[in-house]
Write an enzyme that holds these catalytic residues in place. Structure first.
Site, mmCIF file in Angstrom:
data_model
loop_
_atom_site.group_PDB
_atom_site.id
_atom_site.type_symbol
_atom_site.label_atom_id
_atom_site.label_comp_id
_atom_site.label_asym_id
_atom_site.label_seq_id
_atom_site.Cartn_x
_atom_site.Cartn_y
_atom_site.Cartn_z
ATOM 1 C CD GLU A 66 -1.395 -2.321 2.087
ATOM 2 O OE1 GLU A 66 -2.183 -2.956 2.797
ATOM 3 O OE2 GLU A 66 -0.172 -2.622 1.988
ATOM 4 C CB ALA A 176 15.482 -45.507 -6.479
ATOM 5 N NE ARG A 221 22.201 -26.948 -8.078
ATOM 6 C CZ ARG A 221 21.675 -27.768 -7.173
ATOM 7 N NH1 ARG A 221 21.853 -27.535 -5.879
ATOM 8 N NH2 ARG A 221 20.966 -28.805 -7.542
ATOM 9 N N GLY A 316 13.654 -39.252 1.170
ATOM 10 C CA GLY A 316 13.406 -40.591 0.683
ATOM 11 C C GLY A 316 12.042 -41.113 1.099
ATOM 12 C CG LEU A 319 11.402 -37.192 6.471
ATOM 13 C CD1 LEU A 319 10.966 -37.280 7.926
ATOM 14 C CD2 LEU A 319 12.552 -36.200 6.316
#
Length: 390
Positions: A66, A176, A221, A316, A319
């Site tokens: 504002e 994986a 990055r 992974g 968790l």
């Protein structure tokens, strides 16, 4: 008893109202990567159908949206309508109250997308404007404004951040190969997309297993021009958060070698290991033990108390699965690659063995889009199965 002043929350808004609030939402989005711990807010000032001032909040400690709009408008703000994506603040913090600035400038109408969930505000800003004689309306494009600030809203209302879990999988749902190889399931475009999600997040959370296996840096990055709207050269790296119950993080880990802060949550009382990590630049926070590791409730509430709005999880199956099973996950961001890894490959999440379909987690798919050769699926959790306190 305090006098109540009218705030219109049910009026039909005009097409012009929608147009100007849309512009305010787009302005607010310019602070996507920089405003933490503050919300992303945009403001448009309109007089006689013409825009006379615009503003957006860039960084904590700097003027709010504002104020920038009022500075641009100058005397043309008198008699104008202000379109603001979040209720103007009415308390003294790092900056003076925006409600008082709008009143002093002679703005006569304020259209607010959504109320501020901050306990110090929570309707008081709009009430102050109405008490000053302004026409105050709210609710226009509220969902759009809220979508820019899920973490800020979560922290104000639940005391903890908004938690997104990122995963990458093959078309057959594998994360994986059986030998653990997962780089790279997805393509370069998906990996660049992840960088943008990291950049908007307050913190990136991972587990010690991922760090020991892959030694990721977990930093942003991106070229500064892609995510630094301020143009001041300042790069805000998210806090890197490690769940490490036994303090196994090596002092030479990459998360401790790159720019930005790292916070390790542990339930270990090994003062020697803790001292080594502190010497390497980490903050070590001791919390109670939890299921299979640290108490995730304590971890998230601590982050909320530190002003962390959005947490991006790159972890992974262990968790990530615990976070899902305990009900802490708000949103999933899954990148699906056009690959088949086979039956022996590893699954996406470690979850309980449910006995019936009614026990399973139900998802609401909110967005599906192509990212290069891959697909990005975004989903929110419909039913929390365990302990999350909302």
């Amino acid at each position: 008893m305090a006098r109540a002043f009218p705030i219109d929350t049910g009026s039909m808004f005009t097409s012009a109202d929608h147009q100007f609030m849309n512009q305010a939402v787009r302005l607010a989005a310019r602070g996507l990567y920089s405003t933490d711990p503050n919300p992303r807010v945009g403001c448009v000032l309109v007089r006689d159908g013409a825009v006379v001032g615009t503003g957006w909040h860039g960084r904590a400690g700097q003027p709010h949206a504002e104020v920038f709009a009022l500075r641009e408008a100058g005397e043309r703000a008198r008699g104008a309508t202000a379109y603001v994506t979040l209720e103007p603040c009415c308390h003294h913090g790092r900056t003076p109250p925006c409600s008082e600035a709008l009143i002093a400038a002679g703005v006569t109408r304020v259209v607010v997308a959504m109320a501020d969930p901050t306990p110090l505000v929570a309707g008081r800003g709009m009430a102050q404007l109405a008490a000053a004689g302004m026409t105050v309306q709210s609710g226009l494009l509220a969902a759009d404004a809220a979508a820019l600030n899920p973490g800020f809203i979560s922290r104000m209302q639940r005391g903890r951040p908004w938690l997104r879990v990122k995963s990458a999988m093959s078309l057959d749902g594998r994360s994986a190969l059986a030998n653990g190889v997962s780089q790279w399931i997805t393509g370069e475009a998906a990996r660049q997309d992840v960088q943008h999600w990291r950049a908007r997040s307050s913190a990136i959370l991972t587990g010690i297993g991922t760090l020991l296996a892959d030694d990721p840096a977990l930093n942003v990055r991106l070229p500064p021009a892609e995510w630094n709207e301020q143009g001041d050269g300042e790069i805000r790296q998210p806090l890197r958060v490690v769940a490490d119950s036994r303090l196994r993080l090596p002092a030479a880990a990459r998360v401790l070698q790159v720019a930005g802060a790292t916070q390790v949550f542990t339930c270990s009382e090994d003062i020697v290991r803790a001292a080594l990590l502190r010497e390497a630049g980490a903050t070590v926070s001791v919390v109670p033990p939890g299921a299979g590791g640290v108490d995730l409730a304590a971890l998230l509430l601590t982050l909320g108390a530190q002003g962390i709005n959005e947490v991006w999880v790159e972890a992974g199956p262990g968790l990530s699965g615990v976070l899902l099973a305990q009900g802490w996950v708000d949103e999933l961001v899954i990148y699906m690659a056009p690959k088949l890894l086979g039956d022996t490959a590893r699954g996406l999440f470690h979850l309980p063995q449910w006995a019936s379909l009614s026990e399973c987690l139900s998802l609401n798919i909110t967005d599906v889009r192509a990212v290069g050769a891959d697909w990005r699926i975004m989903a929110q959790i419909n039913n929390q199965t365990a302990t999350a306190q909302d």
